[in-house]
Design an enzyme around this catalytic site. Structure first.
Site, PDB file in Angstrom:
ATOM      1  N   MET A 205      -7.797  10.662   8.640  1.00 41.48           N
ATOM      2  CA  MET A 205      -8.566  10.448   7.454  1.00 41.48           C
ATOM      3  C   MET A 205      -9.231  11.979   7.215  1.00 41.48           C
ATOM      4  SD  MET A 205      -9.265   6.482   5.690  1.00 41.48           S
ATOM      5  CE  MET A 205     -10.416   6.589   7.570  1.00 41.48           C
TER       6      MET A 205
ATOM      7  N   ASP B 190       1.361  -1.282   0.057  1.00 38.49           N
ATOM      8  CA  ASP B 190       0.068   0.124   0.277  1.00 38.49           C
ATOM      9  C   ASP B 190       0.694   1.241   0.072  1.00 38.49           C
ATOM     10  OD1 ASP B 190      -2.946  -0.699   0.090  1.00 38.49           O
ATOM     11  OD2 ASP B 190      -3.016  -0.963   2.671  1.00 38.49           O
TER      12      ASP B 190
ATOM     13  N   LYS C 100      -3.674   3.078  -3.272  1.00 38.76           N
ATOM     14  CA  LYS C 100      -5.276   4.285  -3.246  1.00 38.76           C
ATOM     15  C   LYS C 100      -4.885   5.112  -2.669  1.00 38.76           C
ATOM     16  CE  LYS C 100      -8.320   0.738  -1.550  1.00 38.76           C
ATOM     17  NZ  LYS C 100      -8.301   1.073  -0.103  1.00 38.76           N
TER      18      LYS C 100
END
Ligand SMILES: C[S@@+](CC[C@H](N)C(=O)[O-])C[C@H]1O[C@@H](n2cnc3c(N)ncnc32)[C@H](O)[C@@H]1O
Length: 257
Positions: A174, A39, A61
């Site tokens: 996030m 990742d 991603k």
């Protein structure tokens, strides 16, 4: 597709950022992989420690970078397992904390490929901890709540409101790009003097940390690099950070004139 008899997948947590914060088991499994699919938040230095003959493929991603959808990632894991044998799927932090690990496991197992799990140290705990911010503290905070500010459709999560109304330590992942809105929401329920920290690139040599109060954090917005991964911690435990005292002194000095 024909099942390769050696096809198997190990889902491994890479830890929060620093290359040596992976578990001993995780590192051992990496050294025995046939291929590693990693990742965006996995340490490049960690990958450099792994045998050079093991292929390492980026299938991250992260917003702004070349991205794969979750469906593409699921398919790639299966394709590589049939082609190479032992796939190590290496994910930042712990695979089960906002990691969509369950979706990958379900898809891979539907092809009859066995999956084993190696937990990782989650950034949710390790990043504040590396800055000396306790998650819980006797007499100050008896719980912590790890959350993301927004739901799948981009709207604010009710969890943010529930947590704000309690005295829990709030750990928001996030949320960097939504910092202003998060502060506007939390300040409705907690005092404006509530301490807040934003830690980016935690546990790495490029770690950055801002400590302020809900009232003062916005003055730092311009200095924040929105593209870096960051964790927001809100709660009285943040006052344990050495810079919080400095921030307080500055505030008192300025309010005196
Ligand atoms: C998709 S979540 C994955 C979390 C991961 N599974 C874990 O347990 O740490 C990614 C978010 O974790 C946080 N994060 C991960 N690594 C970080 C780091 N080194 N410093 C600050 N925040 C980090 C950021 O909020 C980032 O947007």
């Amino acid at each position: 597709m024909k099942l390769n008899k050696n096809a198997k997948v190990s889902l491994v947590g890479a830890g929060p950022g620093a290359e040596d914060l992976i578990t001993v088991r995780g590192l051992r499994i990496l050294q025995n992989a046939d291929v590693i699919l990693y990742d965006a938040l996995v340490s490049k230095e960690l990958l450099l420690q792994i045998r050079t003959d093991i292929p390492k493929v980026y299938i991250g991603k992260r917003c702004g970078l070349h991205s794969h959808t979750q469906e593409e990632i699921n398919e790639l894991i299966v394709t590589y397992a049939f082609e190479f044998g032992h796939v190590v799927r290496l994910k930042g932090g712990d695979p089960f904390v906002f990691g969509r690990a369950n979706e990958e496991i379900e898809y891979v197992e539907s092809f009859g490929i066995p999956v084993s799990l190696v937990p990782g140290i989650s950034s949710a705990i390790a990043v504040p901890s590396s800055q000396g911010i306790p998650m819980t503290k006797r007499g100050v905070s008896s719980s912590f709540w790890v959350m993301t500010a927004t739901k799948r459709d981009g709207s604010f999560s009710q969890d943010l409101v529930y947590a704000s109304k309690s005295s829990t330590t709030m750990v928001i992942l996030m949320g960097v790009r939504k910092l202003n809105q998060i502060v506007d929401e939390v300040i409705k329920y907690r005092g404006k003097m509530t301490p807040i920290a934003l830690i980016q690139n935690g546990t790495t040599e490029n770690e950055r940390c801002i400590v302020a109060t809900l009232e003062t954090i916005k003055k730092y917005i311009e200095a924040i690099r929105m593209e870096l991964p960051g964790i927001i911690v809100i709660g009285d435990v943040v006052a344990d950070h050495p810079s919080f005292f400095e921030e307080e002194v500055q505030r008192v000095l300025h309010s005196a004139y």
